[in-house]
Write a protein that holds these residues in place. Structure first.
Motif, PDB file in Angstrom:
ATOM      1  N   SER A   1       0.943  -1.134  -0.053  1.00 36.22           N
ATOM      2  CA  SER A   1       0.002   0.133  -0.216  1.00 36.22           C
ATOM      3  C   SER A   1       0.913   1.226   0.054  1.00 36.22           C
ATOM      4  O   SER A   1       1.783   1.339   0.796  1.00 36.22           O
ATOM      5  CB  SER A   1      -0.941  -0.054   1.142  1.00 36.22           C
ATOM      6  N   THR A   2       0.525   2.390  -0.605  1.00 40.21           N
ATOM      7  CA  THR A   2       1.440   3.431  -0.801  1.00 40.21           C
ATOM      8  C   THR A   2       1.434   4.272   0.345  1.00 40.21           C
ATOM      9  O   THR A   2       2.399   4.798   0.931  1.00 40.21           O
ATOM     10  CB  THR A   2       1.049   4.067  -2.116  1.00 40.21           C
ATOM     11  N   ASN A   3       0.274   4.086   0.956  1.00 41.21           N
ATOM     12  CA  ASN A   3      -0.016   4.634   2.387  1.00 41.21           C
ATOM     13  C   ASN A   3       1.107   4.152   3.507  1.00 41.21           C
ATOM     14  O   ASN A   3       1.684   4.820   3.983  1.00 41.21           O
ATOM     15  CB  ASN A   3      -1.344   4.680   3.062  1.00 41.21           C
TER      16      ASN A   3
ATOM     17  N   GLN B   1      -1.145  -2.171  -6.167  1.00 44.60           N
ATOM     18  CA  GLN B   1      -1.101  -2.179  -4.718  1.00 44.60           C
ATOM     19  C   GLN B   1      -1.704  -3.760  -4.412  1.00 44.60           C
ATOM     20  O   GLN B   1      -2.807  -4.119  -4.884  1.00 44.60           O
ATOM     21  CB  GLN B   1      -1.994  -1.174  -3.900  1.00 44.60           C
TER      22      GLN B   1
ATOM     23  N   GLY C   1      -4.102  -2.730  -1.002  1.00 46.62           N
ATOM     24  CA  GLY C   1      -4.615  -1.274  -1.071  1.00 46.62           C
ATOM     25  C   GLY C   1      -5.699  -1.066   0.135  1.00 46.62           C
ATOM     26  O   GLY C   1      -6.532  -2.034   0.029  1.00 46.62           O
TER      27      GLY C   1
ATOM     28  N   GLY D   1      -8.899   0.844   1.919  1.00 44.42           N
ATOM     29  CA  GLY D   1      -9.685   2.114   1.882  1.00 44.42           C
ATOM     30  C   GLY D   1     -10.203   2.653   3.328  1.00 44.42           C
ATOM     31  O   GLY D   1      -9.574   1.989   4.416  1.00 44.42           O
ATOM     32  N   ARG D   2     -11.211   3.437   3.382  1.00 44.90           N
ATOM     33  CA  ARG D   2     -11.537   3.892   4.683  1.00 44.90           C
ATOM     34  C   ARG D   2     -12.347   2.778   5.284  1.00 44.90           C
ATOM     35  O   ARG D   2     -13.069   2.064   4.868  1.00 44.90           O
ATOM     36  CB  ARG D   2     -12.604   5.008   4.496  1.00 44.90           C
TER      37      ARG D   2
ATOM     38  N   TYR E   1      -2.538   5.165  -7.820  1.00 43.75           N
ATOM     39  CA  TYR E   1      -2.503   4.828  -6.180  1.00 43.75           C
ATOM     40  C   TYR E   1      -1.252   5.863  -6.008  1.00 43.75           C
ATOM     41  O   TYR E   1      -0.305   5.375  -6.146  1.00 43.75           O
ATOM     42  CB  TYR E   1      -2.283   3.262  -6.158  1.00 43.75           C
TER      43      TYR E   1
ATOM     44  N   LYS F   1     -18.797   6.369  -7.960  1.00 40.91           N
ATOM     45  CA  LYS F   1     -17.589   6.581  -7.378  1.00 40.91           C
ATOM     46  C   LYS F   1     -16.458   6.831  -8.190  1.00 40.91           C
ATOM     47  O   LYS F   1     -16.196   5.501  -8.649  1.00 40.91           O
ATOM     48  CB  LYS F   1     -17.518   5.929  -5.989  1.00 40.91           C
TER      49      LYS F   1
ATOM     50  N   ILE G   1     -10.189   8.880  -0.786  1.00 43.52           N
ATOM     51  CA  ILE G   1      -9.232   9.600  -0.052  1.00 43.52           C
ATOM     52  C   ILE G   1      -9.034   8.978   1.349  1.00 43.52           C
ATOM     53  O   ILE G   1     -10.146   8.797   1.818  1.00 43.52           O
ATOM     54  CB  ILE G   1      -9.403  11.001   0.112  1.00 43.52           C
ATOM     55  N   LEU G   2      -7.946   8.487   1.653  1.00 39.53           N
ATOM     56  CA  LEU G   2      -7.470   7.773   3.061  1.00 39.53           C
ATOM     57  C   LEU G   2      -6.480   8.605   3.588  1.00 39.53           C
ATOM     58  O   LEU G   2      -5.383   8.730   3.202  1.00 39.53           O
ATOM     59  CB  LEU G   2      -7.135   6.397   2.838  1.00 39.53           C
TER      60      LEU G   2
ATOM     61  N   GLY H   1      -3.767   9.559   1.276  1.00 33.51           N
ATOM     62  CA  GLY H   1      -3.697   8.291   0.028  1.00 33.51           C
ATOM     63  C   GLY H   1      -4.744   8.720  -0.839  1.00 33.51           C
ATOM     64  O   GLY H   1      -5.974   9.184  -0.166  1.00 33.51           O
ATOM     65  N   ILE H   2      -4.549   8.571  -2.225  1.00 31.14           N
ATOM     66  CA  ILE H   2      -5.495   8.835  -3.025  1.00 31.14           C
ATOM     67  C   ILE H   2      -5.491   7.952  -3.981  1.00 31.14           C
ATOM     68  O   ILE H   2      -4.474   7.515  -4.788  1.00 31.14           O
ATOM     69  CB  ILE H   2      -5.216  10.265  -3.986  1.00 31.14           C
ATOM     70  N   GLY H   3      -6.859   7.400  -4.452  1.00 29.36           N
ATOM     71  CA  GLY H   3      -7.036   6.459  -5.531  1.00 29.36           C
ATOM     72  C   GLY H   3      -7.780   6.939  -6.356  1.00 29.36           C
ATOM     73  O   GLY H   3      -9.208   7.349  -6.079  1.00 29.36           O
TER      74      GLY H   3
HETATM   75  C1  BTN Z   1     -11.783   5.027   0.337  1.00 29.66           C
HETATM   76  O1  BTN Z   1     -12.119   4.203   1.074  1.00 29.66           O
HETATM   77  O2  BTN Z   1     -12.470   5.883  -0.384  1.00 29.66           O
HETATM   78  C2  BTN Z   1     -10.412   5.558   0.388  1.00 29.66           C
HETATM   79  C3  BTN Z   1      -9.427   4.900  -0.697  1.00 29.66           C
HETATM   80  C4  BTN Z   1      -8.046   5.274  -0.704  1.00 29.66           C
HETATM   81  C5  BTN Z   1      -7.059   4.442  -1.695  1.00 29.66           C
HETATM   82  C6  BTN Z   1      -5.844   4.807  -1.819  1.00 29.66           C
HETATM   83  S1  BTN Z   1      -4.984   4.223  -3.012  1.00 29.66           S
HETATM   84  C7  BTN Z   1      -3.561   5.035  -2.507  1.00 29.66           C
HETATM   85  C8  BTN Z   1      -3.485   4.904  -1.080  1.00 29.66           C
HETATM   86  N1  BTN Z   1      -3.067   3.715  -0.607  1.00 29.66           N
HETATM   87  C9  BTN Z   1      -3.705   2.997   0.001  1.00 29.66           C
HETATM   88  O3  BTN Z   1      -3.546   1.723   0.485  1.00 29.66           O
HETATM   89  N2  BTN Z   1      -5.087   3.592   0.020  1.00 29.66           N
HETATM   90  C10 BTN Z   1      -4.863   4.883  -0.732  1.00 29.66           C
END
Ligand code: BTN
Length: 265
Positions: free
Chosen positions: A32-34, A54, A57, A59-60, A74, A126, A130-131, A147-149
């Protein structure tokens, strides 16, 4: 398909007259980049990480983030601050606004909106999420990780599951593939410029843009947060970035956090 390319990202950033020192890490595959930026230490003020894929990866709310190879963006950014975290109360809203500004160059802009607090929607689907995460170190500093996907080149219509009915990509909207390097560069520049302005002057200036792209405004919604489930009509945000809700029993309340859904589409 254009691959991620650090030199291209840096070159695009330089074209925008961006002067700040920046540490960019581009990976083929990463969990995960975060998570990478959480553990990564750098001397540069702003760190960026992006990857072609990822494997974990995030999410929230503990969800996973769909991150297929070489298709989407990502991207994570991090910086250290010793400011009081209350200064960052509207950070994720600001990031949402920065994504909207970035998409302004594309013909999707007028139908792209932000669903409070930080989902980017195209019409009723969607497009990006953003996380934001914060960790503290022993020196009384905080590391902020954003973090932005963004679903860019995935053909989500092809998938026959939940993702295809509730999600959309830039490819599905525009019917063409997009160069992620230039979108990433624009995002970095917009986020950095907005952040500088926001830390000096607050969120006020951004409220107009929020109003223009407020997906929930005047809609009947449900809000779920740790404490409660509430229904009402969304009435925009206040200067703290809190959601204003006219509840079904006619009270005006403001909410700091929560998950929002439309009562019916
Ligand atoms: C959401 O649930 O809407 C937030 C999603 C965020 C995804 C991005 S992708 C880059 C970064 N690394 C992660 O593991 N999550 C965020």
């Amino acid at each position: 398909m254009i691959l991620l390319d650090k030199a291209k990202i840096l070159n695009n950033i330089a074209n925008e007259n961006f002067k700040n020192a920046i540490d960019i890490n581009v990976f083929d595959k990463i969990d995960s980049t975060n998570t990478f930026l959480k553990l990564y230490n750098s001397k540069k003020k702003l760190c960026v990480c992006c990857a072609e894929q990822q494997t974990n990866g995030r999410g929230r709310l503990g969800r996973s983030w769909y991150s297929p190879y070489r298709e989407n963006i990502y991207l994570s950014l991090s910086w250290i601050t010793n400011e009081h975290l209350s200064k960052y109360a509207q950070l994720s809203l600001l990031i949402g606004i920065s994504i909207i500004q970035t998409l302004k160059k594309m013909d999707v802009y007028k139908d792209v909106n932000i669903k409070w607090p930080n989902d980017i929607y195209y019409k009723n689907k969607k497009l990006a999420g953003i996380l934001t995460e914060i960790i503290h170190n022993q020196m009384n500093e905080s590391k902020i990780i954003v973090g932005i996907g963004i679903n860019v080149n995935s053909d989500l219509e092809k998938l026959n599951n939940n993702l295809s009915s509730n999600w959309i990509s830039l490819f599905n909207i525009t019917k063409k593939l997009h160069d992620r390097n230039s979108i990433i560069a624009d995002l970095i520049v917009n986020i950095q410029n907005n952040l500088e302005f926001f830390l000096k002057h607050g969120f006020g200036e951004f409220q107009e843009l929020w109003k223009k792209h407020d997906y929930l405004y005047n809609k009947q919604i449900n809000v779920n947060n740790m404490q409660q489930k509430i229904q009402g009509i969304a009435k925009g945000i206040n200067s703290f970035g809190e959601l204003i809700l006219l509840t079904n029993d006619q009270k005006i309340i403001s909410l700091k956090s929560g998950e929002t859904t439309l009562s019916q589409i």
